[in-house]
Design a protein around this motif. Sequence first.
Motif, PDB file in Angstrom:
ATOM      1  N   UNK A  22       0.814  -1.205   0.000  1.00  0.00           N
ATOM      2  CA  UNK A  22       0.000   0.000   0.000  1.00  0.00           C
ATOM      3  C   UNK A  22       0.850   1.259   0.000  1.00  0.00           C
ATOM      4  N   UNK A  23       1.949   1.232   0.751  1.00  0.00           N
ATOM      5  CA  UNK A  23       2.886   2.360   0.782  1.00  0.00           C
ATOM      6  C   UNK A  23       3.507   2.565  -0.598  1.00  0.00           C
ATOM      7  N   UNK A  24       3.954   1.485  -1.209  1.00  0.00           N
ATOM      8  CA  UNK A  24       4.622   1.559  -2.509  1.00  0.00           C
ATOM      9  C   UNK A  24       3.670   2.043  -3.597  1.00  0.00           C
ATOM     10  N   UNK A  25       2.432   1.558  -3.578  1.00  0.00           N
ATOM     11  CA  UNK A  25       1.481   1.834  -4.659  1.00  0.00           C
ATOM     12  C   UNK A  25       0.697   3.128  -4.476  1.00  0.00           C
ATOM     13  N   UNK A  26       0.531   3.594  -3.243  1.00  0.00           N
ATOM     14  CA  UNK A  26      -0.187   4.838  -3.010  1.00  0.00           C
ATOM     15  C   UNK A  26      -1.611   4.801  -3.532  1.00  0.00           C
ATOM     16  N   UNK A  27      -1.958   5.817  -4.357  1.00  0.00           N
ATOM     17  CA  UNK A  27      -3.333   5.896  -4.849  1.00  0.00           C
ATOM     18  C   UNK A  27      -3.660   4.802  -5.858  1.00  0.00           C
ATOM     19  N   UNK A  28      -2.658   4.053  -6.288  1.00  0.00           N
ATOM     20  CA  UNK A  28      -2.891   2.906  -7.184  1.00  0.00           C
ATOM     21  C   UNK A  28      -2.743   1.597  -6.418  1.00  0.00           C
ATOM     22  N   UNK A  29      -3.128   1.621  -5.180  1.00  0.00           N
ATOM     23  CA  UNK A  29      -3.009   0.465  -4.295  1.00  0.00           C
ATOM     24  C   UNK A  29      -3.740  -0.753  -4.842  1.00  0.00           C
ATOM     25  N   UNK A  30      -4.825  -0.513  -5.558  1.00  0.00           N
ATOM     26  CA  UNK A  30      -5.645  -1.616  -6.067  1.00  0.00           C
ATOM     27  C   UNK A  30      -4.899  -2.446  -7.117  1.00  0.00           C
ATOM     28  N   UNK A  31      -3.948  -1.828  -7.857  1.00  0.00           N
ATOM     29  CA  UNK A  31      -3.170  -2.578  -8.842  1.00  0.00           C
ATOM     30  C   UNK A  31      -2.268  -3.592  -8.134  1.00  0.00           C
ATOM     31  N   UNK A  32      -1.529  -3.100  -7.153  1.00  0.00           N
ATOM     32  CA  UNK A  32      -0.644  -3.985  -6.390  1.00  0.00           C
ATOM     33  C   UNK A  32      -1.438  -5.027  -5.619  1.00  0.00           C
ATOM     34  N   UNK A  33      -2.598  -4.620  -5.099  1.00  0.00           N
ATOM     35  CA  UNK A  33      -3.434  -5.562  -4.347  1.00  0.00           C
ATOM     36  C   UNK A  33      -3.925  -6.689  -5.237  1.00  0.00           C
ATOM     37  N   UNK A  34      -4.387  -6.343  -6.438  1.00  0.00           N
ATOM     38  CA  UNK A  34      -4.889  -7.365  -7.360  1.00  0.00           C
ATOM     39  C   UNK A  34      -3.798  -8.379  -7.683  1.00  0.00           C
ATOM     40  N   UNK A  35      -2.574  -7.894  -7.962  1.00  0.00           N
ATOM     41  CA  UNK A  35      -1.468  -8.790  -8.277  1.00  0.00           C
ATOM     42  C   UNK A  35      -1.115  -9.664  -7.082  1.00  0.00           C
ATOM     43  N   UNK A  36      -1.113  -9.061  -5.897  1.00  0.00           N
ATOM     44  CA  UNK A  36      -0.809  -9.813  -4.682  1.00  0.00           C
ATOM     45  C   UNK A  36      -1.845 -10.909  -4.452  1.00  0.00           C
ATOM     46  N   UNK A  37      -3.112 -10.576  -4.661  1.00  0.00           N
ATOM     47  CA  UNK A  37      -4.174 -11.563  -4.442  1.00  0.00           C
ATOM     48  C   UNK A  37      -4.097 -12.715  -5.438  1.00  0.00           C
ATOM     49  N   UNK A  38      -3.602 -12.445  -6.653  1.00  0.00           N
ATOM     50  CA  UNK A  38      -3.389 -13.536  -7.605  1.00  0.00           C
ATOM     51  C   UNK A  38      -2.327 -14.499  -7.077  1.00  0.00           C
ATOM     52  N   UNK A  39      -1.285 -13.921  -6.512  1.00  0.00           N
ATOM     53  CA  UNK A  39      -0.193 -14.726  -5.958  1.00  0.00           C
ATOM     54  C   UNK A  39      -0.607 -15.403  -4.662  1.00  0.00           C
ATOM     55  N   UNK A  40      -1.441 -14.704  -3.911  1.00  0.00           N
ATOM     56  CA  UNK A  40      -1.963 -15.219  -2.645  1.00  0.00           C
ATOM     57  C   UNK A  40      -3.199 -14.390  -2.283  1.00  0.00           C
ATOM     58  N   UNK A  41      -4.385 -15.012  -2.276  1.00  0.00           N
ATOM     59  CA  UNK A  41      -4.676 -16.424  -2.064  1.00  0.00           C
ATOM     60  C   UNK A  41      -5.066 -17.254  -3.297  1.00  0.00           C
TER      61      UNK A  41
END
Length: 441
Positions: free
Chosen positions: A32-51
């Motif tokens: 969330x810190x790294x992505x800032x206002x584009x947190x949803x992009x990093x979140x989507x990728x993370x969720x693909x990897x886990x869970x």
Amino acid sequence: MEIKRKDVIICGFALFAIFFGAGNLIFPPYLGIVAGDRWYVAMFAFLLSDPVLPILGVIVTAKLGGRADDLGKRVSPKFSKFIGTIAILTIGPFFAVPRTGATTHEIFVAPLFPSVPNWVTCIIFFAITLYITLNPGKVIDVIGKYLTPALIVILTLIVIIAIVNPPDAKVTTEATGLFTRGFSEGYQTMDALGSPLMAGIVITDLIRRGYTDKEVQFKASVQIGIVSFILLALVYGGLTYAGATVGGHFNADSERTAILIGMVELMLGNVGKVFMGVAVALACLTTSSGLSSTCGNYFETISNGKLKYKNIVYVCVAIALALSLIGVSGLIAIAVPILSAIYPVYIVLIIMSIFDEKIKYNWTYTGAVIGAFAVALVESINLASVMRGGTLLQSAADSLRALPLGQFGFEWLLPAVVCSVVLTLISMVGKVGKTINDPLE
């Protein structure tokens, strides 16, 4: 036999808790810190990897037979045992389990009791882990009935406060590669590596609860996986968003544990330290006990009982205790190149196993594994070199990243497909290698 909703919920909560722990909650806020206002992009990728990947791993392993060494058996039974051993050592005594003790100290004990040394925390933590693990019949019930609900309540409170009363406005970022960053950050959870092993725990517990029919076990595993997926996605998504709301106080160079502690302190003050400390202790304890139990069962099984469960657990916990003294950052740094080498292999095996019944030639699997691992190994060696200030294989790694989807961290995908097709054709035309209808040795 009818599948009881109570059993699905308890096992689903337990699977969530085992996957979620190991200090995994430190990764989403950092994203969330790294992505800032584009947190949803990093979140989507993370969720693909886990869970997504881990839950698919549990489901396909249940479909293949439910044993920890079923994933990869089409390559060869020896290969499946080999990668199973690599996985259990990685998510067990070498990385994930020691990280539970280190994370508990850095996020729970150190902020509240700064005079307590790391080794004291870890000795107490792993003594409790040992006690729970030596009662394997009770592990699932203890985790699912008591520890996990408490954990969910605490984390839900933290995420709600982050949404209702965020400390900062989201930082606008022009950072590139957020998808790759999010997906590779998910590697650090190591959950996909453990999914075949967790499938074994789920199936074993279902049998203990009276579900002996294979078809019923598979259907129950799917439902359990869905429960676990929903919980993991909500928690990881919530924590990623929460991290994006404290971007004015932290940056990408901040320590992951410091971000989590600071984020909660900004939202809840000193009381937040206590809440998060309890949450971390519960998450890490559930994971350390679950993984230690899995380690004991796995090596007892593949050794045909020559290695005894209790002896394996003693050794596992002792190694984890020693390595936990390295600290969270040290363990993450060591794990990065290793996970980069083995994760693509697991991704290939999980995805292909979904279509197992439609894949005739075993060499189709073998080719995909060879292609993925060859590229991943180059990237792994380069990463290890870069982390030590070197440039070994850097030009080769840069060239591989120029392949299709390389910008998303999937530079291994095309080589995996090409090698899979080539070996399939060789097997088909040359009549070599086994098919799905041939017995495995």
